[in-house]
Structures are given as structure tokens and as C-alpha cells.
Scaffold this motif. Structure first.
Motif, short mmCIF file in Angstrom:
data_model
loop_
_atom_site.label_atom_id
_atom_site.label_comp_id
_atom_site.label_asym_id
_atom_site.label_seq_id
_atom_site.Cartn_x
_atom_site.Cartn_y
_atom_site.Cartn_z
N ALA A 34 15.15 -39.29 10.37
CA ALA A 34 13.82 -39.72 10.81
C ALA A 34 13.64 -41.22 10.58
CB ALA A 34 12.74 -38.93 10.07
N ASP A 35 14.04 -41.71 9.41
CA ASP A 35 13.92 -43.14 9.11
C ASP A 35 14.76 -43.98 10.07
OD1 ASP A 35 12.14 -42.81 6.99
OD2 ASP A 35 13.74 -42.74 5.48
N GLU A 36 15.98 -43.52 10.34
CA GLU A 36 16.85 -44.28 11.25
C GLU A 36 16.29 -44.29 12.67
OE1 GLU A 36 20.71 -42.50 10.82
OE2 GLU A 36 21.05 -43.48 8.88
N TRP A 37 15.78 -43.15 13.13
CA TRP A 37 15.21 -43.09 14.48
C TRP A 37 14.01 -44.03 14.59
CZ3 TRP A 37 10.89 -42.22 17.29
CH2 TRP A 37 11.07 -41.97 18.66
N LEU A 38 13.12 -43.96 13.60
CA LEU A 38 11.95 -44.84 13.62
C LEU A 38 12.36 -46.31 13.58
CD1 LEU A 38 9.48 -42.94 11.28
CD2 LEU A 38 9.31 -43.21 13.77
N LYS A 39 13.32 -46.63 12.76
CA LYS A 39 13.78 -48.03 12.65
C LYS A 39 14.26 -48.55 14.01
CE LYS A 39 16.77 -50.95 9.86
NZ LYS A 39 17.73 -50.97 8.76
N GLN A 40 14.97 -47.69 14.75
CA GLN A 40 15.52 -48.11 16.04
C GLN A 40 14.48 -48.11 17.16
OE1 GLN A 40 19.01 -45.98 17.26
NE2 GLN A 40 19.21 -47.11 19.17
N PHE A 41 13.65 -47.07 17.23
CA PHE A 41 12.77 -46.91 18.38
C PHE A 41 11.29 -47.22 18.12
CE2 PHE A 41 16.39 -44.10 19.19
CZ PHE A 41 16.80 -44.60 20.42
N ARG A 42 10.85 -47.14 16.89
CA ARG A 42 9.45 -47.43 16.54
C ARG A 42 9.41 -48.16 15.21
NH1 ARG A 42 5.53 -44.34 19.21
NH2 ARG A 42 4.22 -46.02 18.45
N PRO A 43 9.93 -49.39 15.15
CA PRO A 43 10.06 -50.10 13.87
C PRO A 43 8.75 -50.37 13.14
CG PRO A 43 10.53 -51.56 15.73
CD PRO A 43 10.38 -50.17 16.29
N GLU A 44 7.63 -50.24 13.82
CA GLU A 44 6.34 -50.47 13.16
C GLU A 44 5.88 -49.25 12.35
OE1 GLU A 44 5.26 -48.52 17.07
OE2 GLU A 44 6.81 -49.88 16.37
N LEU A 45 6.60 -48.12 12.48
CA LEU A 45 6.22 -46.88 11.79
C LEU A 45 7.16 -46.57 10.63
CD1 LEU A 45 5.47 -44.59 14.86
CD2 LEU A 45 3.85 -45.93 13.51
N ARG A 46 6.66 -45.81 9.68
CA ARG A 46 7.44 -45.34 8.53
C ARG A 46 7.20 -43.84 8.38
NH1 ARG A 46 9.24 -49.39 9.50
NH2 ARG A 46 9.28 -51.32 8.35
N THR A 47 8.13 -43.14 7.70
CA THR A 47 7.90 -41.72 7.42
C THR A 47 6.94 -41.59 6.25
OG1 THR A 47 9.88 -41.65 6.04
CG2 THR A 47 10.11 -40.87 8.31
N GLY A 48 6.12 -40.55 6.32
CA GLY A 48 5.18 -40.25 5.26
C GLY A 48 5.42 -38.86 4.72
N GLY A 65 -0.44 -47.64 6.42
CA GLY A 65 -1.01 -46.70 5.47
C GLY A 65 -1.81 -45.56 6.08
N ALA A 66 -1.89 -45.49 7.42
CA ALA A 66 -2.63 -44.42 8.08
C ALA A 66 -1.67 -43.58 8.93
CB ALA A 66 -3.72 -45.01 8.97
N ILE A 67 -1.98 -42.31 9.07
CA ILE A 67 -1.15 -41.43 9.89
C ILE A 67 -1.27 -41.86 11.35
CG2 ILE A 67 -0.79 -39.08 10.69
CD1 ILE A 67 -1.92 -38.14 7.97
#
Length: 74
Positions: A34-48, A65-67
Motif C-alpha cells: 500500500a505504501d509503495e503504491w501510494l508513493k508511486q501513484f498518489r504521493p500526497e497520501l499516506r496509509t493510516g 492528518g485527515a482521511i
């Protein structure tokens, strides 16, 4: 403790239960994917927070800090 606190506690408890042994390996791999996918395709997001379901994990995606949504890893 309000209703949302109870839900958050149960979610955290589920994640803790999956954080050891063979299930912990699957959880760690799912979070890494999940972290790798977000880093590549949605770098502004983080897993929560994580929700563990039979056969997959669903992570809240966080922005400032918001969902912002969810991401499931099967």
C-alpha cells in the motif's frame, strides 16, 4: 469513550492481532504494498488505520492528518 472511540479501539485491536506470526508477515507485506503504491501513484497520501478482513486489508488513506479515502490490498 464514545462510539467512534470504540470502533477505533476494535480496529486497532484487529491490527495488533495480525501484527505477529504468519499473519503479521501478511500485514507487513500489505502495508508495504500500500505504501509503495501510494508513493508511486498518489504521493500526497499516506496509509493510516487498517481494517483486517478475511483475505485482505483495507487502509485509510490520509492527507494532512485527515482521511482522504481507502485502499485495499488483497
Amino acid at each position: 469513550m464514545g462510539p467512534s472511540d470504540d470502533v477505533e479501539y476494535r480496529i486497532r485491536d484487529d491490527a495488533d492481532r495480525y501484527a505477529t506470526g504468519k499473519a503479521g508477515d501478511r500485514y507487513a507485506k500489505a502495508r508495504t504494498l500500500a505504501d509503495e503504491w501510494l508513493k508511486q501513484f498518489r504521493p500526497e497520501l499516506r496509509t493510516g488505520q487498517v481494517h483486517a478482513f478475511p483475505g485482505y486489508y483495507t487502509f485509510h488513506t490520509m492527507r494532512d492528518g485527515a482521511i482522504a479515502g481507502t485502499l485495499s490490498v488483497h
